[in-house]
Design an enzyme around this catalytic site. Structure first.
Site, PDB file in Angstrom:
ATOM      1  N   LYS A 177       0.783  -1.257   0.006  1.00 32.20           N
ATOM      2  CA  LYS A 177       0.040   0.251  -0.303  1.00 32.20           C
ATOM      3  C   LYS A 177       0.675   1.238   0.055  1.00 32.20           C
ATOM      4  O   LYS A 177       0.529   2.155  -0.571  1.00 32.20           O
ATOM      5  CB  LYS A 177      -0.763  -0.022   1.172  1.00 32.20           C
ATOM      6  CG  LYS A 177      -0.018   0.023   2.425  1.00 32.20           C
ATOM      7  CD  LYS A 177      -0.918  -0.808   3.441  1.00 32.20           C
ATOM      8  CE  LYS A 177       0.173  -1.849   3.960  1.00 32.20           C
ATOM      9  NZ  LYS A 177      -0.137  -2.912   4.565  1.00 32.20           N
ATOM     10  N   VAL A 200      -5.267  -3.296   0.791  1.00 31.30           N
ATOM     11  CA  VAL A 200      -6.402  -2.481   2.063  1.00 31.30           C
ATOM     12  C   VAL A 200      -7.354  -3.483   2.645  1.00 31.30           C
ATOM     13  O   VAL A 200      -7.781  -4.349   1.857  1.00 31.30           O
ATOM     14  CB  VAL A 200      -6.900  -1.459   0.923  1.00 31.30           C
ATOM     15  CG1 VAL A 200      -8.086  -0.858   2.089  1.00 31.30           C
ATOM     16  CG2 VAL A 200      -6.139  -0.583   0.329  1.00 31.30           C
ATOM     17  N   GLY A 233      -6.682  -6.121   4.468  1.00 30.91           N
ATOM     18  CA  GLY A 233      -6.410  -7.727   4.419  1.00 30.91           C
ATOM     19  C   GLY A 233      -7.035  -8.624   3.714  1.00 30.91           C
ATOM     20  O   GLY A 233      -7.361  -8.478   2.687  1.00 30.91           O
ATOM     21  N   ILE A 240     -10.441  -8.708   3.528  1.00 36.14           N
ATOM     22  CA  ILE A 240     -11.554  -8.081   3.113  1.00 36.14           C
ATOM     23  C   ILE A 240     -11.426  -7.763   1.486  1.00 36.14           C
ATOM     24  O   ILE A 240     -10.601  -7.004   1.128  1.00 36.14           O
ATOM     25  CB  ILE A 240     -12.065  -6.761   3.845  1.00 36.14           C
ATOM     26  CG1 ILE A 240     -11.843  -7.036   5.434  1.00 36.14           C
ATOM     27  CG2 ILE A 240     -13.439  -6.221   3.458  1.00 36.14           C
ATOM     28  CD1 ILE A 240     -12.124  -5.718   6.244  1.00 36.14           C
ATOM     29  N   GLY A 281       1.262  -8.800  19.037  1.00 33.52           N
ATOM     30  CA  GLY A 281       1.651  -8.785  17.694  1.00 33.52           C
ATOM     31  C   GLY A 281       0.981  -7.969  16.612  1.00 33.52           C
ATOM     32  O   GLY A 281       1.039  -7.975  15.588  1.00 33.52           O
ATOM     33  N   GLU A 312       3.931  -3.291  15.558  1.00 37.85           N
ATOM     34  CA  GLU A 312       5.179  -3.416  15.407  1.00 37.85           C
ATOM     35  C   GLU A 312       6.142  -2.762  16.430  1.00 37.85           C
ATOM     36  O   GLU A 312       5.800  -1.954  17.406  1.00 37.85           O
ATOM     37  CB  GLU A 312       5.683  -2.653  13.900  1.00 37.85           C
ATOM     38  CG  GLU A 312       4.790  -2.764  12.818  1.00 37.85           C
ATOM     39  CD  GLU A 312       5.503  -4.059  11.979  1.00 37.85           C
ATOM     40  OE1 GLU A 312       6.467  -4.516  12.227  1.00 37.85           O
ATOM     41  OE2 GLU A 312       4.481  -4.562  11.253  1.00 37.85           O
ATOM     42  N   LYS A 352      -3.901   3.585   2.605  1.00 32.10           N
ATOM     43  CA  LYS A 352      -4.893   2.769   2.314  1.00 32.10           C
ATOM     44  C   LYS A 352      -6.063   3.798   1.851  1.00 32.10           C
ATOM     45  O   LYS A 352      -6.717   3.287   0.584  1.00 32.10           O
ATOM     46  CB  LYS A 352      -5.405   1.937   3.284  1.00 32.10           C
ATOM     47  CG  LYS A 352      -4.336   0.848   3.765  1.00 32.10           C
ATOM     48  CD  LYS A 352      -4.697   0.244   5.145  1.00 32.10           C
ATOM     49  CE  LYS A 352      -3.833  -0.940   5.399  1.00 32.10           C
ATOM     50  NZ  LYS A 352      -3.698  -1.325   6.785  1.00 32.10           N
ATOM     51  N   GLY A 365      -2.722  -9.634   9.015  1.00 29.51           N
ATOM     52  CA  GLY A 365      -2.381 -11.028   9.610  1.00 29.51           C
ATOM     53  C   GLY A 365      -2.024 -11.910   8.345  1.00 29.51           C
ATOM     54  O   GLY A 365      -2.346 -11.630   7.320  1.00 29.51           O
TER      55      GLY A 365
HETATM   56  N1  HSE Z   1      -0.495  -2.456  10.120  1.00 28.91           N
HETATM   57  C1  HSE Z   1      -1.646  -2.560   9.625  1.00 28.91           C
HETATM   58  C2  HSE Z   1      -2.700  -2.611  10.635  1.00 28.91           C
HETATM   59  C3  HSE Z   1      -1.873  -3.860   8.797  1.00 28.91           C
HETATM   60  O1  HSE Z   1      -2.431  -2.453  11.636  1.00 28.91           O
HETATM   61  O2  HSE Z   1      -3.956  -2.519  10.143  1.00 28.91           O
HETATM   62  C4  HSE Z   1      -1.134  -3.831   7.663  1.00 28.91           C
HETATM   63  O3  HSE Z   1      -1.679  -2.995   6.669  1.00 28.91           O
END
Ligand code: HSE
Length: 427
Positions: free
Chosen positions: A105, A132, A134, A136, A187, A190, A205, A302
């Site tokens: 993205k 965008v 994940g 979905i 998790g 980061e 996104k 994920g």
């Molecule tokens: N780090 C993003 C989030 C996921 O927390 O939604 C990857 O786009």
């Protein structure tokens, strides 16, 4: 049966998930696609990934050039992430007449015009469902399922990390720091959470969604973003008292004077359909002129949900290649004008840190009144004569520049003792 050869570049978290689906479900995917999906290359700089995933020697390479220069590869899956190398790999893949699938993205938002135009010019496809939301299917929904609609607005929760943090602050009364630590332990966040909590990830996104929804390229630099680091437990508690929850929303709207595109912490009525999109889930609410409101909800991040989206793109592409067909055209022939933030209209939550003294409320409200800003609700939580207390005002609709102008004056008043908190409201 036609063979589609795939080069998978990048075997990190998502790449591992894609490798696992492509190998574990080979027969299942073949039946669905009507073509044999041959994983010709699995590429990663780190030799350790070969042993970890038990990748056969004959398909493992460390240099992306090996994949790009092989004319038999039909589809390159770019899962390296970041901008510089990924950009080179994608542009090279397109120039080598390969189709591309990516989850990147940041790259598509920041270098979208160059990449999408190159793909269109060279007659190659670039698919990016995983970029965008994940798992979905929002990209396909905008490109295909809602094709009969003019999309007028998108309100979305598209950063799971921020949503998790705000949910824990709201439900467990954690501070921002405690909720962030918990998100890291689980998790979701980061070790360096900046990209998420600054709003940048959601801004990337919404840039992509706005391009598809409003059919034109969107300059990422014009998308405004504000993260969640300034949201306090007090704001969440006061918002509840007014009947609102605080969510990080990515918003895109079509207006007569250009589009609006922004990421912002937002007060949403507790009964709003997005108010109960909690924890690390994502929710994307679209408004189309024919379909009305439509909500997509699910896992926005994920390994498995994101890999699911990447492999769905591969299947779609393989079907198109086999049938000799093309995907819907990307809207590269025009650029959209993004309205300056100062020109938007919204309702506002203003939390003043003010001295509890007769006349303070009227001094504040008279500054607002001079800008034509009307107050819809007020609370003062504590009564401590002569001491400093939180004073919260909700406004009716007003232009952002009027609010900013008022706050410049209000923050200078002797009775206002700290910078005023401002959060926009969407009803
Ligand atoms: N780090 C993003 C989030 C996921 O927390 O939604 C990857 O786009």
């Amino acid at each position: 049966m036609k063979k589609i050869r795939i080069g998978l570049i990048g075997l990190g978290n998502i790449g591992t998930g894609v490798y696992e689906i492509l190998t574990r479900k080979a027969r299942f995917l073949e039946k669905k696609t009507g073509a044999a999906l041959e994983l010709r290359y699995a590429c990663d700089q780190r030799i350790s990934q070969r042993g970890r995933l038990k990748i056969p020697r004959k398909i493992f390479v460390r240099n992306p050039r090996m994949v790009l220069k092989d004319p038999s590869v039909d589809i390159v899956i770019e899962l390296i992430g970041g901008i510089k190398t990924a950009r080179t790999v994608i542009l090279e893949a397109l120039r080598s007449r390969k189709h591309v699938v990516t989850a990147n993205k940041a790259l598509l938002a920041e270098c979208g015009p160059e990449i999408f135009r190159t793909a269109v010019r060279l007659g190659r496809e670039i698919f990016f469902e995983a970029s965008v939301g994940g798992g979905i299917p929002i990209i396909k929904t905008l490109r295909e399922s809602f094709a009969a609609n003019r999309i007028t607005a998108i309100h979305s929760i598209i950063n799971g990390t921020c949503n998790y943090i705000l949910t824990r602050m709201s439900k467990d009364r954690l501070s921002f720091d405690e909720a962030l630590r918990q998100a890291q332990e689980k998790g979701y966040a980061e070790a360096d959470p900046t990209l998420d909590i600054s709003g940048a990830d959601a801004a990337h996104k919404i840039t992509i969604l706005a391009m598809l929804a409003f059919e034109g390229l969107v300059p990422f630099s014009a998308v405004s973003m504000e993260g969640i680091t300034g949201i306090t437990s007090d704001d969440i508690t006061f918002a509840h008292e007014f009947g609102y929850v605080i969510k990080l929303l990515a918003i895109a709207k079509k207006t007569d004077r250009g589009i609006e595109a922004r990421v912002q912490p937002t007060l949403l009525p507790a009964g709003h359909i997005l108010a109960n999109v909690d924890d690390s889930f994502n929710g994307i609410l679209l408004h189309g002129d024919e379909v009305g409101d439509s909500l997509l909800y699910g896992r926005g991040a994920g390994r498995r949900p994101t890999a699911s989206a990447v492999v769905s793109d591969v299947i779609d592409l393989a079907r198109l290649i086999t049938a000799g067909q093309r995907a819907p055209k990307l809207p590269v022939s025009r650029s959209l004008k993004v309205k300056n933030l100062s020109a938007i209209e919204s309702r506002y939550y203003l939390r003043f840190t003010a001295v509890d003294r007769p006349g303070v409320l009227s001094r504040i409200s008279s500054v607002l009144a001079r800008q034509g800003i009307s107050i819809s609700d007020v609370i003062q939580k504590e009564r401590r004569a002569g001491k400093i207390v939180p004073l919260i005002l909700l406004t009716h609709h007003s232009r952002e520049d009027k609010i900013r102008r008022s706050l410049k004056l209000l923050n200078k008043l002797s009775v206002v003792r700290a910078r005023t908190q401002v959060i926009r409201i969407e009803d």
